[in-house]
Scaffold this motif. Sequence first.
Motif, PDB file in Angstrom:
ATOM      1  N   THR A  18      45.172  21.349  48.757  1.00 31.94           N
ATOM      2  CA  THR A  18      45.340  22.769  48.467  1.00 31.94           C
ATOM      3  C   THR A  18      46.450  22.983  47.440  1.00 31.94           C
ATOM      4  OG1 THR A  18      44.628  23.319  50.720  1.00 31.94           O
ATOM      5  CG2 THR A  18      45.754  25.037  49.478  1.00 31.94           C
ATOM      6  N   ALA A  19      47.514  22.223  47.574  1.00 25.64           N
ATOM      7  CA  ALA A  19      48.610  22.328  46.607  1.00 25.64           C
ATOM      8  C   ALA A  19      48.153  21.917  45.213  1.00 25.64           C
ATOM      9  CB  ALA A  19      49.794  21.472  47.054  1.00 25.64           C
ATOM     10  N   GLN A  20      47.225  20.963  45.139  1.00 23.78           N
ATOM     11  CA  GLN A  20      46.689  20.574  43.834  1.00 23.78           C
ATOM     12  C   GLN A  20      45.904  21.720  43.202  1.00 23.78           C
ATOM     13  OE1 GLN A  20      44.602  17.036  45.199  1.00 23.78           O
ATOM     14  NE2 GLN A  20      46.117  15.704  44.230  1.00 23.78           N
ATOM     15  N   PHE A  21      45.162  22.463  44.019  1.00 26.93           N
ATOM     16  CA  PHE A  21      44.483  23.651  43.510  1.00 26.93           C
ATOM     17  C   PHE A  21      45.501  24.668  42.984  1.00 26.93           C
ATOM     18  CE2 PHE A  21      41.015  22.773  46.836  1.00 26.93           C
ATOM     19  CZ  PHE A  21      40.227  22.096  45.921  1.00 26.93           C
ATOM     20  N   ALA A  22      46.536  24.901  43.760  1.00 29.10           N
ATOM     21  CA  ALA A  22      47.553  25.888  43.379  1.00 29.10           C
ATOM     22  C   ALA A  22      48.234  25.508  42.072  1.00 29.10           C
ATOM     23  CB  ALA A  22      48.585  26.030  44.495  1.00 29.10           C
ATOM     24  N   ARG A  23      48.584  24.238  41.928  1.00 28.76           N
ATOM     25  CA  ARG A  23      49.240  23.760  40.712  1.00 28.76           C
ATOM     26  C   ARG A  23      48.315  23.888  39.499  1.00 28.76           C
ATOM     27  NH1 ARG A  23      54.117  22.468  39.372  1.00 28.76           N
ATOM     28  NH2 ARG A  23      53.281  20.830  38.044  1.00 28.76           N
ATOM     29  N   ALA A  24      47.061  23.458  39.638  1.00 27.64           N
ATOM     30  CA  ALA A  24      46.123  23.530  38.519  1.00 27.64           C
ATOM     31  C   ALA A  24      45.907  24.972  38.075  1.00 27.64           C
ATOM     32  CB  ALA A  24      44.789  22.891  38.910  1.00 27.64           C
ATOM     33  N   CYS A  25      45.743  25.865  39.032  1.00 26.50           N
ATOM     34  CA  CYS A  25      45.520  27.271  38.691  1.00 26.50           C
ATOM     35  C   CYS A  25      46.748  27.885  38.022  1.00 26.50           C
ATOM     36  CB  CYS A  25      45.154  28.065  39.948  1.00 26.50           C
ATOM     37  SG  CYS A  25      43.488  27.690  40.564  1.00 26.50           S
TER      38      CYS A  25
ATOM     39  N   PHE B  67      47.264  26.761  34.255  1.00 26.07           N
ATOM     40  CA  PHE B  67      46.382  27.394  33.283  1.00 26.07           C
ATOM     41  C   PHE B  67      46.260  28.906  33.477  1.00 26.07           C
ATOM     42  CE2 PHE B  67      45.063  22.915  33.314  1.00 26.07           C
ATOM     43  CZ  PHE B  67      45.286  22.642  31.968  1.00 26.07           C
ATOM     44  N   ARG B  68      47.247  29.501  34.115  1.00 25.50           N
ATOM     45  CA  ARG B  68      47.401  30.961  34.181  1.00 25.50           C
ATOM     46  C   ARG B  68      46.245  31.671  34.889  1.00 25.50           C
ATOM     47  NH1 ARG B  68      51.125  33.161  30.319  1.00 25.50           N
ATOM     48  NH2 ARG B  68      52.276  31.502  29.278  1.00 25.50           N
ATOM     49  N   VAL B  69      45.723  31.068  35.915  1.00 23.08           N
ATOM     50  CA  VAL B  69      44.684  31.734  36.696  1.00 23.08           C
ATOM     51  C   VAL B  69      45.311  32.918  37.437  1.00 23.08           C
ATOM     52  CG1 VAL B  69      43.149  31.485  38.699  1.00 23.08           C
ATOM     53  CG2 VAL B  69      43.262  29.692  36.946  1.00 23.08           C
ATOM     54  N   LYS B  70      44.658  34.063  37.369  1.00 14.99           N
ATOM     55  CA  LYS B  70      45.202  35.268  37.998  1.00 14.99           C
ATOM     56  C   LYS B  70      44.535  35.610  39.325  1.00 14.99           C
ATOM     57  CE  LYS B  70      47.050  37.562  33.911  1.00 14.99           C
ATOM     58  NZ  LYS B  70      47.091  38.825  33.133  1.00 14.99           N
ATOM     59  N   ARG B  71      43.391  35.011  39.577  1.00 16.19           N
ATOM     60  CA  ARG B  71      42.705  35.329  40.836  1.00 16.19           C
ATOM     61  C   ARG B  71      41.942  34.106  41.303  1.00 16.19           C
ATOM     62  NH1 ARG B  71      39.238  40.696  40.836  1.00 16.19           N
ATOM     63  NH2 ARG B  71      41.366  41.500  40.523  1.00 16.19           N
ATOM     64  N   ILE B  72      42.060  33.804  42.589  1.00 19.62           N
ATOM     65  CA  ILE B  72      41.295  32.726  43.209  1.00 19.62           C
ATOM     66  C   ILE B  72      40.397  33.349  44.278  1.00 19.62           C
ATOM     67  CG2 ILE B  72      41.365  30.580  44.516  1.00 19.62           C
ATOM     68  CD1 ILE B  72      44.168  30.084  43.400  1.00 19.62           C
ATOM     69  N   TYR B  73      39.094  33.243  44.083  1.00 21.17           N
ATOM     70  CA  TYR B  73      38.139  33.678  45.096  1.00 21.17           C
ATOM     71  C   TYR B  73      37.805  32.495  46.000  1.00 21.17           C
ATOM     72  CZ  TYR B  73      37.058  37.968  42.463  1.00 21.17           C
ATOM     73  OH  TYR B  73      37.126  39.182  41.832  1.00 21.17           O
ATOM     74  N   ILE B  74      37.741  32.760  47.287  1.00 20.49           N
ATOM     75  CA  ILE B  74      37.254  31.773  48.251  1.00 20.49           C
ATOM     76  C   ILE B  74      35.955  32.324  48.830  1.00 20.49           C
ATOM     77  CG2 ILE B  74      37.719  30.517  50.376  1.00 20.49           C
ATOM     78  CD1 ILE B  74      40.702  30.864  49.838  1.00 20.49           C
TER      79      ILE B  74
END
Length: 306
Positions: free
Chosen positions: A49-56, A59-66
């Motif tokens: 999960t932390a890898q997802f957070a770091r990658a997003c 690259f300036r991701v503003k929204r993560i949909y689950i």
Amino acid sequence: MGQTDTWTISCRNCSTSSDLDDMPPNLWVAIPDSALSDEQTKRDKSVKTAQFARACSIFRVKRIYIYHDPLSQFEKEDPVLLRTILRFLDTPQYLRRILYPKMNQLEFAGILHPIKAPHHRPPQDIKTVRAGDVRVGVIVKVKGQLFVEAGLGALVPFAGEGFEGKKVNVKFTSPHPNLKAVEATESDISEYWGYEVKEVPSVLKLLQSVDKTPTTTTIVTSRKGSFFKNNEVRLTERIKNAENVLVIFGAPKHGVHEIAAREGMSSMKAEFVINMFPGQATETVRLEEAVLGTLAILNATILSKN
């Protein structure tokens, strides 16, 4: 960013068409609630999960949909762990003890790499705060009055509406010793300010909502898609007029096509269905690898708008 679970597809607030011409589009990603199903331990699920957070964040991701994956089997706790750690890591360190009391999902929080994004400002001497400065805070109520805790060593009067415990971006309107704060608007924030996490009932409903928003460009990643190079020119042109770019990823064991088919979609209606890793030498590309690699490839295309 906010932590609500509502999930409307919306345009940017308080922006004119001329403003948008000079801005890169909002980058959104969608991952399944089964994203952690290929990990065996809570420690490994937390690290992933932390890898997802770091990658997003990189690259300036503003929204993560689950979105819900109806095909995969996974532990009931996985989606809770996923959203909790994503939100926890996006929260500045000085607010974590307030917003996240000791909880089971954060057992391995101490070993996770921090994001260190611009909104993760260090604690600051209240006397050095200037009018116009922006920080992330939490609303606190004292004797009926609203204040904000923003890592300054003292509470600051908050001029606005809100409830105790609400996470809020604040702008300081006057310097110490008469420091006051109001809720910041998008125009007050010029740097990347983290992501918000939203849960959606299905990938089908997410795609249907995007269909109603012509200013959102949707990219579905799939081994069944055409090569990125074959789409690059058209994608670049589409992004020039887009307010949002949504990238949808499949599950560890099922692609977006399979999941959408289970939900009743006979054919993939996304604008772009792209194979981001043609000629891959491994049998599979893990989800955390797909997110990082895809965002890296898209980065130059998105920035080319400017």
